[in-house]
Design an enzyme around this catalytic site. Structure first.
Site, PDB file in Angstrom:
ATOM      1  N   LYS A  87       5.650  35.309   5.411  1.00 15.69           N
ATOM      2  CA  LYS A  87       6.061  33.633   6.846  1.00 15.69           C
ATOM      3  C   LYS A  87       5.625  34.513   8.440  1.00 15.69           C
ATOM      4  O   LYS A  87       5.121  32.925   8.995  1.00 15.69           O
ATOM      5  CB  LYS A  87       7.876  33.973   6.838  1.00 15.69           C
ATOM      6  N   LYS A 170       4.462  30.592  -6.500  1.00 11.71           N
ATOM      7  CA  LYS A 170       6.112  30.665  -6.761  1.00 11.71           C
ATOM      8  C   LYS A 170       7.171  28.736  -6.568  1.00 11.71           C
ATOM      9  O   LYS A 170       5.864  28.326  -5.294  1.00 11.71           O
ATOM     10  CB  LYS A 170       7.293  31.254  -7.068  1.00 11.71           C
ATOM     11  N   LYS A 173      10.208  24.520  -2.673  1.00 11.37           N
ATOM     12  CA  LYS A 173      10.980  23.140  -2.148  1.00 11.37           C
ATOM     13  C   LYS A 173      10.222  22.592  -1.357  1.00 11.37           C
ATOM     14  O   LYS A 173      10.370  21.582  -0.628  1.00 11.37           O
ATOM     15  CB  LYS A 173      12.931  22.532  -2.014  1.00 11.37           C
TER      16      LYS A 173
END
Length: 302
Positions: A87, A170, A173
């Site tokens: 991130k 992976k 959403k």
């Protein structure tokens, strides 16, 4: 996993709104999503008569314990966290908050505060549970036996569900393409379209193999939702093609989602909030007792 575990454990689940604010959040959206996540827990089958559900920020003991655990956590341990590295690389280190860097310690506090035995997680959370284990042992060694060292619980076939459009990353959403994931609110048409478009490997045989990662991922989904053994699935589709397999998989996903979606629509915000507040009251004595023990051990006046 959570639904199954609540039959064998005194289960505690919290809606982690404090973790959510490690990245920018619109206040009104945060409030809405907090209730929405609680509804998803309940619609999925978490039973408030068997399990305890509450909002993380309603329990100040979580942040107090996190601060104390910060004092025995090494910067190098947090720098190694894969999620933080991913991130922070995306956003740039100058835009990355201390909260994002430090949230594995808050997660450790979430776990250790209740003498947790088992933590159901996906593969991407192994590192964080391992940190909780490390901190429990470190505290116990320094201040005496205080925390239970937790174990993680994971099903091998479901520990990492990969993207429908890319079996190397992976399912998420937050992926840029909606064809990466199945959303819990997806319509029957959405599910069929996404499964039909899901990438497959070369060949046409339905084989569960590391050499066919896309197909292996789809078989994992089939297995987890249908409860059919993987060997049985392979036998069922012997000499059948991808099209028939995908058609049946789409129906299995739809059948799995239908009762969930019906339950989700029936849940009332006010009733859900009552469940969450009641859950916090139920676990507060446990959290308070553990935090007071920790404070005494390190020399704070209680």
């Amino acid at each position: 996993n959570w639904v199954e575990l609540q039959n064998n454990y005194d289960s505690i689940f919290c809606v982690v709104d404090l973790h959510a604010i490690t990245v920018p959040q619109d206040p009104e959206t945060l409030r809405k999503k907090t209730i929405e996540v609680a509804k998803i827990y309940l619609a999925s089958g978490i039973d408030p008569k068997k399990s305890t559900i509450f909002i993380q920020s309603h329990m100040q003991e979580h942040t107090e314990l996190a601060w104390i655990l910060n004092t025995i956590t090494k910067i190098s341990e947090l720098e190694r966290m894969t999620q933080f590295k991913d991130k922070s690389q995306k956003e740039g280190i100058k835009k990355t908050s201390i909260g994002l860097f430090d949230y594995p310690v808050l997660m450790a506090a979430d776990i250790l505060l209740y003498d947790t035995e088992t933590v159901p997680v996906g593969e991407d959370q192994f590192q964080h549970v391992e940190l909780a284990r490390t901190l429990a042992k470190r505290f116990n060694n320094r201040f005496g036996e205080t925390f239970k060292v937790p174990e993680y619980f994971v099903k091998k076939e479901g520990m990492r569900i990969m993207g429908l459009d890319n079996p190397e990353k992976k399912m998420s959403k937050s992926a840029s393409s909606p064809y990466n994931y199945i959303a819990l609110a997806d319509s029957e048409e959405d599910v069929r379209r996404k499964i039909t478009k899901a990438v497959t490997d070369s060949g046409k045989d339905i084989i569960y193999s590391d050499e066919k990662p896309a197909l292996k991922n789809l078989i994992n989904i089939y297995h987890l939702l249908s409860k059919k053994p993987i060997k049985e699935i392979q036998k069922l589709y012997k000499n059948k093609g991808y099209a028939e397999f995908k058609k049946d998989l789409a129906q299995i996903v739809i059948d799995f989602l239908k009762p969930f979606q019906e339950k989700l629509k029936s849940l009332n915000d006010e009733k859900v909030l009552e469940i969450l507040k009641s859950g916090a009251e139920k676990v507060r004595p446990l959290a308070k007792k553990k935090l007071e023990e920790v404070k005494r051990k390190i020399g704070l006046i209680v």
